[in-house]
Write a protein that holds these residues in place. Structure first.
Motif, PDB file in Angstrom:
ATOM      1  N   ARG A  56     -12.369  11.866   4.307  1.00  0.00           N
ATOM      2  CA  ARG A  56     -11.447  11.982   3.176  1.00  0.00           C
ATOM      3  C   ARG A  56     -12.157  12.499   1.927  1.00  0.00           C
ATOM      4  O   ARG A  56     -11.766  12.215   0.805  1.00  0.00           O
ATOM      5  N   ASP A  96       0.857  -1.186   0.000  1.00  0.00           N
ATOM      6  CA  ASP A  96       0.000   0.000   0.000  1.00  0.00           C
ATOM      7  C   ASP A  96       0.896   1.240   0.000  1.00  0.00           C
ATOM      8  O   ASP A  96       1.776   1.369   0.842  1.00  0.00           O
ATOM      9  N   LYS A 113     -12.750   0.505  -5.865  1.00  0.00           N
ATOM     10  CA  LYS A 113     -12.784   0.194  -4.440  1.00  0.00           C
ATOM     11  C   LYS A 113     -13.740   1.138  -3.712  1.00  0.00           C
ATOM     12  O   LYS A 113     -13.648   2.348  -3.957  1.00  0.00           O
ATOM     13  N   GLN A 167     -11.094  11.420  -1.821  1.00  0.00           N
ATOM     14  CA  GLN A 167     -11.753  10.214  -2.317  1.00  0.00           C
ATOM     15  C   GLN A 167     -13.077  10.588  -2.991  1.00  0.00           C
ATOM     16  O   GLN A 167     -13.657  11.634  -2.720  1.00  0.00           O
ATOM     17  N   PHE A 185     -11.280  -1.478   8.589  1.00  0.00           N
ATOM     18  CA  PHE A 185      -9.866  -1.277   8.222  1.00  0.00           C
ATOM     19  C   PHE A 185      -9.221  -0.226   9.124  1.00  0.00           C
ATOM     20  O   PHE A 185      -8.069  -0.355   9.519  1.00  0.00           O
ATOM     21  N   ARG A 186      -9.985   0.794   9.443  1.00  0.00           N
ATOM     22  CA  ARG A 186      -9.405   1.860  10.267  1.00  0.00           C
ATOM     23  C   ARG A 186      -9.071   1.322  11.654  1.00  0.00           C
ATOM     24  O   ARG A 186      -8.122   1.782  12.283  1.00  0.00           O
ATOM     25  N   ASP A 205      -1.666   7.404   5.173  1.00  0.00           N
ATOM     26  CA  ASP A 205      -2.592   7.478   6.307  1.00  0.00           C
ATOM     27  C   ASP A 205      -2.172   6.647   7.511  1.00  0.00           C
ATOM     28  O   ASP A 205      -2.476   7.014   8.645  1.00  0.00           O
ATOM     29  N   TYR A 256     -10.043 -10.386   1.965  1.00  0.00           N
ATOM     30  CA  TYR A 256      -9.518 -10.961   3.202  1.00  0.00           C
ATOM     31  C   TYR A 256      -9.788 -12.455   3.269  1.00  0.00           C
ATOM     32  O   TYR A 256      -9.263 -13.137   4.138  1.00  0.00           O
ATOM     33  N   LYS A 302     -11.446   5.209  -6.114  1.00  0.00           N
ATOM     34  CA  LYS A 302     -11.548   4.881  -4.691  1.00  0.00           C
ATOM     35  C   LYS A 302     -12.525   5.860  -4.055  1.00  0.00           C
ATOM     36  O   LYS A 302     -12.279   7.069  -4.027  1.00  0.00           O
ATOM     37  N   SER A 314     -12.808  -4.038   3.886  1.00  0.00           N
ATOM     38  CA  SER A 314     -13.038  -4.548   5.238  1.00  0.00           C
ATOM     39  C   SER A 314     -14.515  -4.582   5.631  1.00  0.00           C
ATOM     40  O   SER A 314     -14.967  -5.535   6.264  1.00  0.00           O
TER      41      SER A 314
HETATM   42  C1  PBG Z   1      -5.459   3.745   2.509  1.00  0.00           C
HETATM   43  C2  PBG Z   1      -6.325   2.544   2.409  1.00  0.00           C
HETATM   44  C3  PBG Z   1      -7.561   2.321   3.004  1.00  0.00           C
HETATM   45  C4  PBG Z   1      -7.955   1.046   2.636  1.00  0.00           C
HETATM   46  C5  PBG Z   1      -6.950   0.514   1.847  1.00  0.00           C
HETATM   47  N1  PBG Z   1      -5.965   1.473   1.685  1.00  0.00           N
HETATM   48  C6  PBG Z   1      -8.329   3.136   3.963  1.00  0.00           C
HETATM   49  C7  PBG Z   1      -8.881   4.452   3.644  1.00  0.00           C
HETATM   50  O1  PBG Z   1      -8.790   4.961   2.532  1.00  0.00           O
HETATM   51  O2  PBG Z   1      -9.438   5.025   4.589  1.00  0.00           O
HETATM   52  C8  PBG Z   1      -9.228   0.371   3.054  1.00  0.00           C
HETATM   53  C9  PBG Z   1      -9.259  -1.088   2.853  1.00  0.00           C
HETATM   54  C10 PBG Z   1     -10.369  -1.782   3.551  1.00  0.00           C
HETATM   55  O3  PBG Z   1     -11.296  -1.158   4.094  1.00  0.00           O
HETATM   56  O4  PBG Z   1     -10.329  -3.017   3.571  1.00  0.00           O
HETATM   57  N2  PBG Z   1      -4.185   3.406   3.007  1.00  0.00           N
END
Ligand code: PBG
Length: 331
Positions: free
Chosen positions: A219, A120, A250, A223, A207-208, A124, A315, A198, A276
């Motif tokens: 974001r 990645d 995504k 985004q 994920f966070r 962040d 996953y 994205k 996630s």
């Molecule tokens: C940014 C990033 C994110 C995810 C992958 N790369 C998080 C975001 O943009 O807040 C999310 C992946 C997921 O939710 O599985 N580094």
């Protein structure tokens, strides 16, 4: 007298053997990529409560995960780093001793070319404010200052041995900036995967937790807006123009229309990230007994594949690869 109905589409659904024969789409293990969280300073895997079955891993577990990925025949692993300390400019991302760069090196060493090592490329996880870029004096995310950091991050990841860099920060010009830096340093063969479309998504919630995000706010200035499909296609075209080798959409499930449109126009491979929240929804619903877990997983992945993804970050990559290798169908 002609029989009625004349058209009988059910004819092809009559038996399992017929359905097996006429299935339009399927998946193979090589099309699956496993996201992996590597956390600095832990010595055992730490489960992520919001993502049952997913854990943060210590650095010394990376080699073993690579072996599992090779054995399962999946296409690669996508590494995320969870650093012990963060700062305003995300120094840990460009430091060769930063957790992500060390994880890349460990994975590349273990993989020895048998599967792809992907990373990645975003700030962040490394910034104390949690944004994907560095901030200007007024607190906004500074696009062009961030590009300079991304370029250095690309070099650090390439030097560590990554095959594919996953540019997930959604800064304008990030593909061109990283490509130029890589080429100038002789890393001409390092592949750029652009997270082109994205979306600013609630489905990143778990994920966070996984990366212990410090973000307050959102974001939405970088985004994409969930209301916009055409803009997602445009982002992919811009990234291809800047030299992206692969483009991605995504999240996957809520954006299958965007995925299909990008797949229809892209000259390069198109991937999708089943994020996630998509994972967590099925796991938690299954745990509550309201859904057939395995069938829901299979159906969610087939839908993403049907919409046009040639590979999927998920996953469930290892588990589903196991099913596929055993000849199980996903439908
Ligand atoms: C940014 C990033 C994110 C995810 C992958 N790369 C998080 C975001 O943009 O807040 C999310 C992946 C997921 O939710 O599985 N580094």
């Amino acid at each position: 007298m002609t029989a009625f109905p004349v058209r009988r589409p059910r004819r092809l659904r009559r038996s399992a053997a017929l359905r097996h024969l006429v299935a339009e789409h399927d998946l193979t293990a090589r099309r699956l990529i496993l996201p992996v969280f590597v956390k600095e300073g832990i010595d055992a895997a730490q489960p992520i409560a919001s993502m049952p079955g997913v854990a943060q891993h210590p650095l010394d577990a990376v080699a073993d995960i690579v072996e599992q990925a090779v054995a399962a025949g999946i296409g690669g692993i996508m590494l995320f780093g969870v650093p012990a300390t963060r700062d305003a400019v995300g120094s840990g991302a460009t430091d060769p001793d930063g957790i992500l760069n060390r994880a890349i090196a460990a994975a590349a060493h273990a993989a020895a070319g048998r599967i792809t090592v992907q990373a990645d490329l975003c700030l962040d996880e490394f910034t104390d404010h949690g944004h994907c870029g560095v901030l200007a004096a007024d607190g906004s995310v500074d696009n062009d200052a961030t590009l300079e950091v991304y370029a250095r991050m690309a070099l650090a990841q390439a030097d560590a041995g990554a095959d594919i860099l996953g540019l997930s920060g959604m800064m304008d010009g990030q593909v061109a900036a990283c490509r130029r830096a890589l080429d100038a340093a002789g890393h001409r063969d390092v592949v750029i995967l652009a997270y082109s479309a994205k979306y600013a998504s609630a489905f990143y919630g778990p994920f966070r937790d996984a990366v212990e995000s410090t973000l307050t706010g959102d974001r939405r200035t970088y985004q994409l807006d969930a209301a916009n499909g055409r803009e997602g296609v445009q982002e992919a075209l811009v990234d291809i123009d800047e030299g992206a080798d692969i483009v991605m959409v995504k999240p996957a499930g809520p954006y299958l229309d965007v995925l299909a449109e990008v797949a229809a126009v892209s000259a390069v491979p198109v991937w999708a990230y089943q994020v996630s929240g998509e994972y967590a929804m099925i796991e938690h619903a299954a745990a509550a007994g309201v859904i057939d877990r395995d069938r829901a997983i299979g159906e969610s992945l087939l839908g993403i594949r049907r919409a046009g993804a040639e590979a999927i970050l998920t996953y469930w990559a290892l588990e589903v690869a196991g099913w596929l290798n055993a000849g199980r169908s996903l439908a």
